[in-house]
Design a protein around this motif. Structure first.
Motif, PDB file in Angstrom:
ATOM      1  N   MET A  72       0.835  -1.176   0.000  1.00  0.00           N
ATOM      2  CA  MET A  72       0.000   0.000   0.000  1.00  0.00           C
ATOM      3  C   MET A  72       0.883   1.243   0.000  1.00  0.00           C
ATOM      4  N   ILE A  73       0.438   2.262  -0.713  1.00  0.00           N
ATOM      5  CA  ILE A  73       1.115   3.548  -0.801  1.00  0.00           C
ATOM      6  C   ILE A  73       0.199   4.598  -0.184  1.00  0.00           C
ATOM      7  N   LEU A  74       0.792   5.506   0.591  1.00  0.00           N
ATOM      8  CA  LEU A  74       0.045   6.613   1.166  1.00  0.00           C
ATOM      9  C   LEU A  74       0.450   7.889   0.440  1.00  0.00           C
ATOM     10  N   GLU A  75      -0.503   8.496  -0.226  1.00  0.00           N
ATOM     11  CA  GLU A  75      -0.310   9.803  -0.858  1.00  0.00           C
ATOM     12  C   GLU A  75      -0.620  10.860   0.187  1.00  0.00           C
ATOM     13  N   VAL A  76       0.277  11.838   0.340  1.00  0.00           N
ATOM     14  CA  VAL A  76       0.115  12.891   1.335  1.00  0.00           C
ATOM     15  C   VAL A  76       0.227  14.236   0.634  1.00  0.00           C
ATOM     16  N   ALA A  77      -0.777  15.087   0.823  1.00  0.00           N
ATOM     17  CA  ALA A  77      -0.747  16.427   0.245  1.00  0.00           C
ATOM     18  C   ALA A  77      -1.288  17.422   1.256  1.00  0.00           C
ATOM     19  N   ILE A  78      -0.531  18.486   1.487  1.00  0.00           N
ATOM     20  CA  ILE A  78      -1.024  19.601   2.284  1.00  0.00           C
ATOM     21  C   ILE A  78      -1.623  20.589   1.296  1.00  0.00           C
ATOM     22  N   LEU A  79      -2.909  20.895   1.487  1.00  0.00           N
ATOM     23  CA  LEU A  79      -3.655  21.712   0.539  1.00  0.00           C
ATOM     24  C   LEU A  79      -3.894  23.106   1.122  1.00  0.00           C
ATOM     25  N   PRO A  80      -3.159  24.119   0.649  1.00  0.00           N
ATOM     26  CA  PRO A  80      -3.369  25.483   1.122  1.00  0.00           C
ATOM     27  C   PRO A  80      -4.502  26.144   0.329  1.00  0.00           C
ATOM     28  N   VAL A  81      -5.654  26.303   0.972  1.00  0.00           N
ATOM     29  CA  VAL A  81      -6.834  26.830   0.299  1.00  0.00           C
ATOM     30  C   VAL A  81      -6.883  28.355   0.474  1.00  0.00           C
ATOM     31  N   ILE A  82      -7.241  29.035  -0.587  1.00  0.00           N
ATOM     32  CA  ILE A  82      -7.341  30.494  -0.574  1.00  0.00           C
ATOM     33  C   ILE A  82      -8.317  30.928   0.517  1.00  0.00           C
ATOM     34  N   THR A  83      -7.916  31.931   1.293  1.00  0.00           N
ATOM     35  CA  THR A  83      -8.742  32.449   2.384  1.00  0.00           C
ATOM     36  C   THR A  83     -10.131  32.821   1.883  1.00  0.00           C
ATOM     37  N   GLY A  84     -11.133  32.375   2.640  1.00  0.00           N
ATOM     38  CA  GLY A  84     -12.514  32.671   2.304  1.00  0.00           C
ATOM     39  C   GLY A  84     -13.158  31.677   1.361  1.00  0.00           C
ATOM     40  N   LYS A  85     -12.395  30.683   0.916  1.00  0.00           N
ATOM     41  CA  LYS A  85     -12.916  29.702  -0.046  1.00  0.00           C
ATOM     42  C   LYS A  85     -13.166  28.327   0.590  1.00  0.00           C
ATOM     43  N   ASN A  86     -13.085  28.227   1.912  1.00  0.00           N
ATOM     44  CA  ASN A  86     -13.195  26.928   2.578  1.00  0.00           C
ATOM     45  C   ASN A  86     -14.503  26.201   2.269  1.00  0.00           C
ATOM     46  N   ALA A  87     -15.619  26.884   2.409  1.00  0.00           N
ATOM     47  CA  ALA A  87     -16.919  26.227   2.184  1.00  0.00           C
ATOM     48  C   ALA A  87     -17.049  25.757   0.741  1.00  0.00           C
ATOM     49  N   GLU A  88     -16.630  26.599  -0.207  1.00  0.00           N
ATOM     50  CA  GLU A  88     -16.677  26.208  -1.618  1.00  0.00           C
ATOM     51  C   GLU A  88     -15.750  25.021  -1.886  1.00  0.00           C
ATOM     52  N   PHE A  89     -14.550  25.075  -1.305  1.00  0.00           N
ATOM     53  CA  PHE A  89     -13.596  23.979  -1.481  1.00  0.00           C
ATOM     54  C   PHE A  89     -14.159  22.679  -0.929  1.00  0.00           C
ATOM     55  N   GLU A  90     -14.699  22.711   0.280  1.00  0.00           N
ATOM     56  CA  GLU A  90     -15.222  21.485   0.891  1.00  0.00           C
ATOM     57  C   GLU A  90     -16.380  20.907   0.091  1.00  0.00           C
ATOM     58  N   ALA A  91     -17.228  21.766  -0.459  1.00  0.00           N
ATOM     59  CA  ALA A  91     -18.329  21.282  -1.310  1.00  0.00           C
ATOM     60  C   ALA A  91     -17.784  20.636  -2.581  1.00  0.00           C
ATOM     61  N   ALA A  92     -16.792  21.281  -3.198  1.00  0.00           N
ATOM     62  CA  ALA A  92     -16.184  20.722  -4.410  1.00  0.00           C
ATOM     63  C   ALA A  92     -15.457  19.421  -4.092  1.00  0.00           C
ATOM     64  N   PHE A  93     -14.817  19.359  -2.924  1.00  0.00           N
ATOM     65  CA  PHE A  93     -14.096  18.143  -2.548  1.00  0.00           C
ATOM     66  C   PHE A  93     -15.061  16.977  -2.353  1.00  0.00           C
ATOM     67  N   ARG A  94     -16.230  17.249  -1.770  1.00  0.00           N
ATOM     68  CA  ARG A  94     -17.225  16.173  -1.627  1.00  0.00           C
ATOM     69  C   ARG A  94     -17.602  15.615  -2.995  1.00  0.00           C
ATOM     70  N   GLN A  95     -17.768  16.485  -3.963  1.00  0.00           N
ATOM     71  CA  GLN A  95     -18.086  16.048  -5.328  1.00  0.00           C
ATOM     72  C   GLN A  95     -16.905  15.281  -5.932  1.00  0.00           C
ATOM     73  N   ALA A  96     -15.695  15.795  -5.744  1.00  0.00           N
ATOM     74  CA  ALA A  96     -14.501  15.158  -6.307  1.00  0.00           C
ATOM     75  C   ALA A  96     -14.211  13.806  -5.665  1.00  0.00           C
ATOM     76  N   SER A  97     -14.667  13.610  -4.439  1.00  0.00           N
ATOM     77  CA  SER A  97     -14.405  12.343  -3.742  1.00  0.00           C
ATOM     78  C   SER A  97     -14.954  11.145  -4.501  1.00  0.00           C
ATOM     79  N   SER A  98     -16.089  11.323  -5.163  1.00  0.00           N
ATOM     80  CA  SER A  98     -16.649  10.203  -5.929  1.00  0.00           C
ATOM     81  C   SER A  98     -15.775   9.860  -7.131  1.00  0.00           C
ATOM     82  N   ILE A  99     -15.041  10.842  -7.630  1.00  0.00           N
ATOM     83  CA  ILE A  99     -14.145  10.596  -8.763  1.00  0.00           C
ATOM     84  C   ILE A  99     -12.984   9.723  -8.326  1.00  0.00           C
TER      85      ILE A  99
END
Length: 99
Positions: A1-28
């Motif tokens: 097993m391989i563990l991919e690790v990424a620290i994601l610096p999200v633009i200030t004020g975009k957290n809610a939009e990012f989290e919504a997009a990430f939920r959608q991207a999770s299915s991908i």
């Protein structure tokens, strides 16, 4: 097993939009060959910083299979515009396990 690790610096004020997009991207990502699991964690000290951990069967499942796929292009469209600067992605393998 391989563990991919990424620290994601999200633009200030975009957290809610990012989290919504990430939920959608999770299915991908979860539909990809070699995918095992993933989790997204929010940094306590800096709420604009996230930690993405993805478990893959092999390194190539991520670097060749996922990144070379059409699905990855959709992942990019959904998420990459939220990052500043662009995250560094690293891969790890288990050396030892402790309990």
């Amino acid at each position: 097993m391989i563990l991919e690790v990424a620290i994601l610096p999200v633009i200030t004020g975009k957290n809610a939009e990012f989290e919504a997009a990430f939920r959608q991207a999770s299915s991908i990502i979860s539909s990809m060959k070699g995918y095992i699991s993933h989790e997204l964690q929010t940094c306590i000290e800096d709420s604009n910083k996230y930690l993405l951990l993805v478990r893959w069967e092999t390194l190539e499942d991520h670097t060749v299979g996922f990144r070379g796929s059409e699905e990855y292009q959709e992942w990019r469209k959904l998420l990459h515009h939220f990052y500043d600067p662009f995250p560094v992605v690293e891969h790890y393998t288990l050396s030892q396990k402790y309990h």
